[in-house]
Motif scaffolding. Structure first.
Motif, mmCIF file in Angstrom:
data_model
loop_
_atom_site.group_PDB
_atom_site.id
_atom_site.type_symbol
_atom_site.label_atom_id
_atom_site.label_comp_id
_atom_site.label_asym_id
_atom_site.label_seq_id
_atom_site.Cartn_x
_atom_site.Cartn_y
_atom_site.Cartn_z
ATOM 1 N N HIS A 91 46.697 44.189 -43.658
ATOM 2 C CA HIS A 91 46.368 45.605 -43.843
ATOM 3 C C HIS A 91 47.396 46.492 -43.141
ATOM 4 C CE1 HIS A 91 43.943 49.144 -44.535
ATOM 5 N NE2 HIS A 91 43.987 49.422 -43.238
ATOM 6 N N ALA A 92 47.788 46.115 -41.917
ATOM 7 C CA ALA A 92 48.781 46.890 -41.162
ATOM 8 C C ALA A 92 50.133 46.907 -41.899
ATOM 9 C CB ALA A 92 48.946 46.319 -39.757
ATOM 10 N N LYS A 93 50.530 45.753 -42.458
ATOM 11 C CA LYS A 93 51.794 45.686 -43.214
ATOM 12 C C LYS A 93 51.749 46.595 -44.436
ATOM 13 C CE LYS A 93 53.829 41.181 -42.200
ATOM 14 N NZ LYS A 93 54.369 39.957 -42.769
ATOM 15 N N LYS A 94 50.605 46.553 -45.155
ATOM 16 C CA LYS A 94 50.460 47.397 -46.346
ATOM 17 C C LYS A 94 50.498 48.875 -45.964
ATOM 18 C CE LYS A 94 47.997 44.302 -49.470
ATOM 19 N NZ LYS A 94 46.832 44.128 -50.336
ATOM 20 N N MET A 95 49.837 49.231 -44.875
ATOM 21 C CA MET A 95 49.829 50.626 -44.436
ATOM 22 C C MET A 95 51.226 51.087 -44.044
ATOM 23 S SD MET A 95 46.866 51.704 -45.001
ATOM 24 C CE MET A 95 46.584 53.216 -44.130
ATOM 25 N N ASN A 128 51.025 54.800 -44.349
ATOM 26 C CA ASN A 128 49.593 55.038 -44.091
ATOM 27 C C ASN A 128 48.820 55.418 -45.343
ATOM 28 O OD1 ASN A 128 49.642 54.342 -41.388
ATOM 29 N ND2 ASN A 128 50.209 56.406 -40.753
ATOM 30 N N GLY A 129 49.182 54.803 -46.466
ATOM 31 C CA GLY A 129 48.425 54.985 -47.699
ATOM 32 C C GLY A 129 48.788 56.229 -48.483
ATOM 33 N N THR A 130 49.824 56.942 -48.069
ATOM 34 C CA THR A 130 50.174 58.195 -48.762
ATOM 35 C C THR A 130 51.201 57.992 -49.870
ATOM 36 O OG1 THR A 130 51.879 58.685 -47.104
ATOM 37 C CG2 THR A 130 49.661 59.611 -46.734
ATOM 38 N N VAL A 131 51.913 56.858 -49.853
ATOM 39 C CA VAL A 131 52.953 56.585 -50.849
ATOM 40 C C VAL A 131 52.646 55.260 -51.533
ATOM 41 C CG1 VAL A 131 55.430 56.197 -51.177
ATOM 42 C CG2 VAL A 131 54.655 57.769 -49.406
ATOM 43 N N GLU A 132 52.767 55.228 -52.866
ATOM 44 C CA GLU A 132 52.552 53.966 -53.580
ATOM 45 C C GLU A 132 53.724 53.037 -53.336
ATOM 46 O OE1 GLU A 132 51.326 53.936 -57.643
ATOM 47 O OE2 GLU A 132 50.191 55.804 -57.403
#
Length: 192
Positions: A88-92, A97-101
């Motif tokens: 989850h941290a890597k994806k964020m 932080n979830g703002t860019v695809e």
């Protein structure tokens, strides 16, 4: 002289009671196959987890063996939990932080988290709480991995209705109770 036989019988009774103490020297664990539950209400989604009506295996442990087995199991659960947190941290990080695809973030799986990134040995296992709620996707994956081919979709609507009904408790009476309109009174319950 009359007290002597009575005192002897009391002592004998105490010795008998002492012999009947319960002692635990082994643990018996019954293992059940996982099934769709229909008996619990998860906090979100459907597909509750349950177990088969009969156990499929039994294992006996000494208390020491059981404690060691629990330690191993808890460490494995902790390892998976820490891997999920790291993923989850890597994806964020990749999505700011979830703002860019990010296609790279969307393609990451648990296999992309190295065991070297996880430090289970320096974490006190007993400090972790192991009965964490599982997300719907994870519950469905567990059911499929356990051989459940058809997951009953109706359970999702039933669980939603139960969760909604739990949010509203009591009746709508204000100041006084009208037994003909009071849901509590009609159900044979004192007006709430």
């Amino acid at each position: 002289h009359l007290l002597l036989p009575a005192a002897t019988s009391i002592l004998k009774r105490q010795k008998q009671l002492r012999r009947k103490n319960v002692r635990f020297d082994q643990v018996t664990v019954y293992y059940f196959a996982r099934r769709q539950g229909f008996t619990s209400v998860p906090s979100q989604g459907g597909s509750s987890l349950g177990m088969a009506p009969r156990h499929n295996s039994v294992r006996r442990y000494t208390l020491c063996e059981f404690a060691q087995e629990q330690e191993v199991n808890h460490r494995e659960i902790l390892r998976e939990h820490l891997k999920e947190e790291k993923l989850h941290a890597k994806k964020m990080k990749l999505t700011k932080n979830g703002t860019v695809e990010s296609e790279e973030a969307a393609g990451l799986t648990l296999e992309d988290v190295s065991d070297d990134d996880i430090d289970v040995e320096n974490v006190e296992v007993d400090d972790y709480f192991f009965l964490q709620p599982l997300p719907t996707k994870r519950r469905r994956a567990l059911l499929r991995a356990s051989g459940v081919h058809r997951i009953d979709a109706e359970e999702k609507q039933e669980l939603r209705a139960i969760r909604l009904s739990r949010e509203e408790c009591g009746c709508h009476c204000r100041l006084y109770c009208d037994p003909e309109a009071c849901a509590c009174s009609q159900a044979g319950i004192k007006c709430q």
